[in-house]
Design an enzyme around this catalytic site. Structure first.
Site, short mmCIF file in Angstrom:
data_model
loop_
_atom_site.label_atom_id
_atom_site.label_comp_id
_atom_site.label_asym_id
_atom_site.label_seq_id
_atom_site.Cartn_x
_atom_site.Cartn_y
_atom_site.Cartn_z
N HIS A 83 -8.19 1.49 1.64
CA HIS A 83 -7.53 1.29 3.11
C HIS A 83 -8.74 2.33 3.85
CE1 HIS A 83 -5.03 -0.71 5.95
NE2 HIS A 83 -6.44 -0.84 6.56
N GLU B 189 0.97 -1.29 0.20
CA GLU B 189 0.31 -0.14 -0.16
C GLU B 189 0.94 1.35 -0.11
OE1 GLU B 189 -3.02 -0.54 3.24
OE2 GLU B 189 -3.96 -2.49 2.19
#
Ligand code: 9EZ
Length: 312
Positions: A278, A260
């Protein structure tokens, strides 16, 4: 009065600051790993979210550190073994973000069923794809929930309200406990084989890394739709992309990624994938609760008081 020094590296809702008023708080949100190594020696406590990686190397240069607080749930960014070996307490806020994640999960289930993001994207191009946008109803479909902890249970309750059949698997719970959490207890392979939707609510551990690999996709129903708001790395992303391209998986909604941010990967770019950055715990309410809960817990750890959410 002792004035504990507390370092914040991933932001913390301001509400927590009043709980820590007796301490010296340094907010160094966004600090890099190298700089963190240089300053960590001065602190009694460290409060992180998921961005900061608390490694054995970092702990080795933190002789004053007594407690690490995770303002949220997952502690896979913290080397728990190294913390334990050095007598550093780790606490989190496992209740705070439950509803935020459960609600996002349900939003993604609905988004997959009706292709809501694609419908909107095409409207914004001035198109009207009414005929192409024939979705499916949740009513009567089977949702398989892997991991029947707090979040999985809240997702199950919402699914029941939509008239879904709900199957639940969790290796840490008895069948009666799963029934009490309003899901039909089923073994792992059964959940994969019978579900129209699968939702993952399991921690990332050495055992669960890559659990959803090519072998797992092969066990699933044709046209399954998968939602993951848990942790990147549980799904083998290469295997998922292959399963989507083959038509085995009709759609996937992912809030978490092995790396990420993932950038515009082939998976993120795929028209059958809905991707969010997220945001599971990113609500006003959840962030306030997480900050308050972890602040109180960190203070209690420093004061040697009884802890509610000690991880290590
Ligand atoms: C693993 C799990 C759930 C699970 C749930 C929890 C440690 N752990 N592992 C595989 N709490 C479903 C499939």
């Amino acid at each position: 009065m002792s004035s504990y020094r507390i370092l914040i590296t991933d932001g913390l809702d301001p509400r927590a600051q009043s709980i820590l008023h007796s301490c010296v708080i340094d907010d160094r949100t966004g600090i890099g790993a190298e700089e963190l190594v240089e300053i960590i020696a001065h602190y009694d406590a460290l409060i992180v979210r998921s961005r900061t990686k608390v490694t054995a190397e970092l702990l080795a240069v933190a002789p004053q550190l007594k407690v690490i607080g995770r303002a949220g749930v997952g502690v896979d960014n913290i080397d728990l073994e190294a913390a334990q070996a050095r007598g550093v307490i780790v606490v989190n806020a496992p209740v705070s973000t439950t509803l935020a994640v459960a609600e996002l999960t349900f939003g993604l289930i609905l988004a997959l069923a009706r292709q809501i993001p694609y419908a909107d994207a095409t409207m914004k191009q001035g198109r009207w794809l009414k005929k192409e946008l024939e979705g499916i109803e949740l009513y009567g479909r089977t949702l398989g929930i892997l991991g029947m902890g707090r979040i999985g249970t809240e997702v199950a309750r919402r699914a029941r309200a939509f008239g879904m059949e709900v199957l639940g698997y969790d290796p840490l719970l008895t069948p009666d406990q799963i029934r009490g959490r309003v899901a039909e207890p089923s073994d792992f392979d059964q959940v994969l084989a019978q579900s129209d939707f699968l939702s993952l609510h399991i921690p990332l551990t050495p055992e669960t890394r890559g659990l959803f690999n090519a072998a797992a996709f092969a066990k699933m129903k044709d046209g399954v739709r998968i939602v993951c708001t848990a942790r990147g790395g549980i799904i083998d992303e290469v295997a998922l992309l292959a399963a989507i391209e083959s038509g085995k998986v009709a759609g996937a909604a992912l809030d978490v990624f092995a790396v990420e941010p993932p950038g515009l990967s082939d998976l993120v770019a795929h028209p059958r994938v809905i991707a969010t950055p997220h945001i599971g715990a990113q609500t006003v309410e959840a962030q306030a609760r997480a900050a308050e809960d972890v602040a109180r817990e960190v203070l209690h750890a420093l004061e040697g008081k009884k802890l509610r959410w000690r991880v290590v």
